[in-house]
Design an enzyme around this catalytic site. Structure first.
Site, PDB file in Angstrom:
ATOM      1  N   LYS A  14       0.781  -1.096   0.078  1.00 36.03           N
ATOM      2  CA  LYS A  14      -0.125  -0.100  -0.074  1.00 36.03           C
ATOM      3  C   LYS A  14       0.987   1.118  -0.255  1.00 36.03           C
ATOM      4  O   LYS A  14       0.686   2.158  -0.735  1.00 36.03           O
ATOM      5  CB  LYS A  14      -0.922   0.221   1.408  1.00 36.03           C
ATOM      6  CG  LYS A  14      -1.905  -1.119   1.447  1.00 36.03           C
ATOM      7  CD  LYS A  14      -2.778  -0.989   2.415  1.00 36.03           C
ATOM      8  CE  LYS A  14      -2.663  -0.956   3.849  1.00 36.03           C
ATOM      9  NZ  LYS A  14      -1.682  -2.309   4.043  1.00 36.03           N
ATOM     10  N   ARG A  89      -9.763   0.351   9.292  1.00 30.98           N
ATOM     11  CA  ARG A  89      -9.181  -1.176   9.694  1.00 30.98           C
ATOM     12  C   ARG A  89     -10.229  -1.962  10.082  1.00 30.98           C
ATOM     13  O   ARG A  89      -9.965  -2.968  10.565  1.00 30.98           O
ATOM     14  CB  ARG A  89      -7.984  -0.949  10.460  1.00 30.98           C
ATOM     15  CG  ARG A  89      -6.746  -1.282   9.429  1.00 30.98           C
ATOM     16  CD  ARG A  89      -5.603  -1.135  10.496  1.00 30.98           C
ATOM     17  NE  ARG A  89      -4.332  -1.560  10.356  1.00 30.98           N
ATOM     18  CZ  ARG A  89      -3.449  -1.044   9.761  1.00 30.98           C
ATOM     19  NH1 ARG A  89      -3.355   0.086   9.084  1.00 30.98           N
ATOM     20  NH2 ARG A  89      -2.191  -1.990   9.490  1.00 30.98           N
ATOM     21  N   ARG A 128      11.453  -6.482   4.795  1.00 31.15           N
ATOM     22  CA  ARG A 128      11.426  -5.200   4.910  1.00 31.15           C
ATOM     23  C   ARG A 128      11.928  -4.805   6.257  1.00 31.15           C
ATOM     24  O   ARG A 128      12.588  -3.622   6.428  1.00 31.15           O
ATOM     25  CB  ARG A 128       9.945  -4.932   5.000  1.00 31.15           C
ATOM     26  CG  ARG A 128       9.760  -3.132   4.739  1.00 31.15           C
ATOM     27  CD  ARG A 128       8.248  -3.101   4.688  1.00 31.15           C
ATOM     28  NE  ARG A 128       7.142  -3.409   5.801  1.00 31.15           N
ATOM     29  CZ  ARG A 128       5.862  -3.006   5.769  1.00 31.15           C
ATOM     30  NH1 ARG A 128       5.441  -2.387   4.660  1.00 31.15           N
ATOM     31  NH2 ARG A 128       5.255  -3.130   6.900  1.00 31.15           N
ATOM     32  N   ARG A 134      11.512  -1.333  11.514  1.00 29.70           N
ATOM     33  CA  ARG A 134      10.323  -1.038  12.475  1.00 29.70           C
ATOM     34  C   ARG A 134      10.204  -2.367  13.353  1.00 29.70           C
ATOM     35  O   ARG A 134      10.064  -3.485  12.847  1.00 29.70           O
ATOM     36  CB  ARG A 134       9.211  -1.321  11.333  1.00 29.70           C
ATOM     37  CG  ARG A 134       8.736   0.143  11.044  1.00 29.70           C
ATOM     38  CD  ARG A 134       7.670  -0.006   9.864  1.00 29.70           C
ATOM     39  NE  ARG A 134       6.450  -0.669  10.248  1.00 29.70           N
ATOM     40  CZ  ARG A 134       5.265  -0.778   9.557  1.00 29.70           C
ATOM     41  NH1 ARG A 134       5.289  -0.493   8.497  1.00 29.70           N
ATOM     42  NH2 ARG A 134       4.032  -1.179   9.992  1.00 29.70           N
ATOM     43  N   ARG A 146      -0.557  -9.450  13.302  1.00 36.05           N
ATOM     44  CA  ARG A 146      -1.141  -8.296  12.400  1.00 36.05           C
ATOM     45  C   ARG A 146      -1.958  -9.177  11.480  1.00 36.05           C
ATOM     46  O   ARG A 146      -3.197  -8.315  11.153  1.00 36.05           O
ATOM     47  CB  ARG A 146      -0.113  -7.602  11.895  1.00 36.05           C
ATOM     48  CG  ARG A 146       0.545  -6.829  12.990  1.00 36.05           C
ATOM     49  CD  ARG A 146       1.731  -6.057  12.336  1.00 36.05           C
ATOM     50  NE  ARG A 146       2.138  -5.490  11.420  1.00 36.05           N
ATOM     51  CZ  ARG A 146       3.184  -4.970  10.774  1.00 36.05           C
ATOM     52  NH1 ARG A 146       4.343  -5.625  11.219  1.00 36.05           N
ATOM     53  NH2 ARG A 146       3.162  -4.347   9.589  1.00 36.05           N
TER      54      ARG A 146
HETATM   55  P1  AMP Z   1       0.723   0.289   8.990  1.00 36.84           P
HETATM   56  O1  AMP Z   1       1.870   0.804   8.635  1.00 36.84           O
HETATM   57  O2  AMP Z   1      -0.318   0.420   8.214  1.00 36.84           O
HETATM   58  O3  AMP Z   1       0.866  -1.336   8.848  1.00 36.84           O
HETATM   59  O4  AMP Z   1       0.275   0.542  10.431  1.00 36.84           O
HETATM   60  C1  AMP Z   1       1.191   0.073  11.716  1.00 36.84           C
HETATM   61  C2  AMP Z   1       0.537  -0.002  12.805  1.00 36.84           C
HETATM   62  O5  AMP Z   1      -0.226   1.215  13.203  1.00 36.84           O
HETATM   63  C3  AMP Z   1      -0.655  -1.245  12.691  1.00 36.84           C
HETATM   64  O6  AMP Z   1      -0.254  -2.473  13.095  1.00 36.84           O
HETATM   65  C4  AMP Z   1      -1.627  -0.505  13.865  1.00 36.84           C
HETATM   66  O7  AMP Z   1      -1.121  -0.963  15.240  1.00 36.84           O
HETATM   67  C5  AMP Z   1      -1.251   0.913  13.941  1.00 36.84           C
HETATM   68  N1  AMP Z   1      -2.613   1.391  13.069  1.00 36.84           N
HETATM   69  C6  AMP Z   1      -2.400   1.802  11.790  1.00 36.84           C
HETATM   70  N2  AMP Z   1      -3.375   2.167  11.241  1.00 36.84           N
HETATM   71  C7  AMP Z   1      -4.544   1.876  12.349  1.00 36.84           C
HETATM   72  C8  AMP Z   1      -5.913   2.027  12.217  1.00 36.84           C
HETATM   73  N3  AMP Z   1      -6.493   2.444  11.198  1.00 36.84           N
HETATM   74  N4  AMP Z   1      -6.509   1.729  13.334  1.00 36.84           N
HETATM   75  C9  AMP Z   1      -5.851   1.289  14.263  1.00 36.84           C
HETATM   76  N5  AMP Z   1      -4.570   1.214  14.206  1.00 36.84           N
HETATM   77  C10 AMP Z   1      -3.877   1.402  13.436  1.00 36.84           C
END
Ligand code: AMP
Length: 190
Positions: A14, A89, A128, A134, A146
């Site tokens: 994404k 989400r 990654r 991260r 996740r």
């Molecule tokens: P991402 O970079 O999109 O994979 O997000 C990393 C982490 O941020 C996720 O595993 C969640 O812990 C948190 N996070 C990101 N977007 C959301 C969301 N829409 N709702 C809740 N937690 C989020």
């Protein structure tokens, strides 16, 4: 104003695709993950709050996340449209987004999903992690959690957007430019 939800499991690409699409369609890229990481790096109150959830691979509470998204949209009144990446989400976030956008006479034009197999993605994230460092990309148990969270909470959004006639899926495996082409074909047809 065209607002697009970029949808897909962790590691589906994404963020990578958003970099191309935001330029091509002149959209504001709104990545909730990136905003949380920025806040954690700068040790803000929001960052402190989000940290324990993120490092366990769980979702940050909806009130916090949705407020952050609303603030980000409101901070960009001149935007031509938004590219939502990593939000919504779960169902309650999707409903909150619809209600908020409606209050501003806006809507989600389409949800475009990058599809790929879990095992391919887990390996991609482990790779990654070596570069991104991260914490949530480094530990396999956290990564797998996740996907559990995705399957339980995020996957129901496919039906939610299908019901609205807004769900489009493309194959997320291939060359980056090839995948951008697939996503663009969907967006150009909206
Ligand atoms: P991402 O970079 O999109 O994979 O997000 C990393 C982490 O941020 C996720 O595993 C969640 O812990 C948190 N996070 C990101 N977007 C959301 C969301 N829409 N709702 C809740 N937690 C989020």
């Amino acid at each position: 104003m065209t607002n697009i939800v970029l949808f897909g499991k962790p590691g589906a690409g994404k963020g990578t695709q958003a970099e191309f699409l935001k330029e091509k369609y002149n959209l504001v890229h709104l990545s909730t993950g990136d905003i949380f990481r920025y806040n954690m790096k700068n040790d803000t109150e929001l960052g402190k709050l989000a940290k324990s959830y993120i490092s366990a691979g769980n979702l940050v509470p909806d009130e916090v996340t949705t407020k952050m998204v609303i603030d980000s949209v409101n901070a960009n009144p001149e935007a031509n449209g938004f590219l939502f990446d990593g939000y919504p989400r779960n169902l309650s976030q999707a409903e909150a987004l619809d209600a908020f956008l409606e209050s501003k006479n806006m809507n989600v034009a389409a949800t475009v999903a990058l599809e790929a197999d879990d095992e391919v993605l887990v390996n991609r994230i482990l790779e990654r992690g070596k570069i991104s460092q991260r914490p949530d990309d480094l530990d396999e148990a956290t990564i797998r959690n996740r996907y559990v969270v995705y399957n339980n909470e995020t996957a129901p959004l496919v039906a939610f957007y299908k019901q609205q006639g807004k769900f489009h899926a493309v194959d997320g495996i291939g060359e980056i430019s090839e995948i951008t082409g697939r996503l663009s074909a969907v967006i150009d047809n909206l």
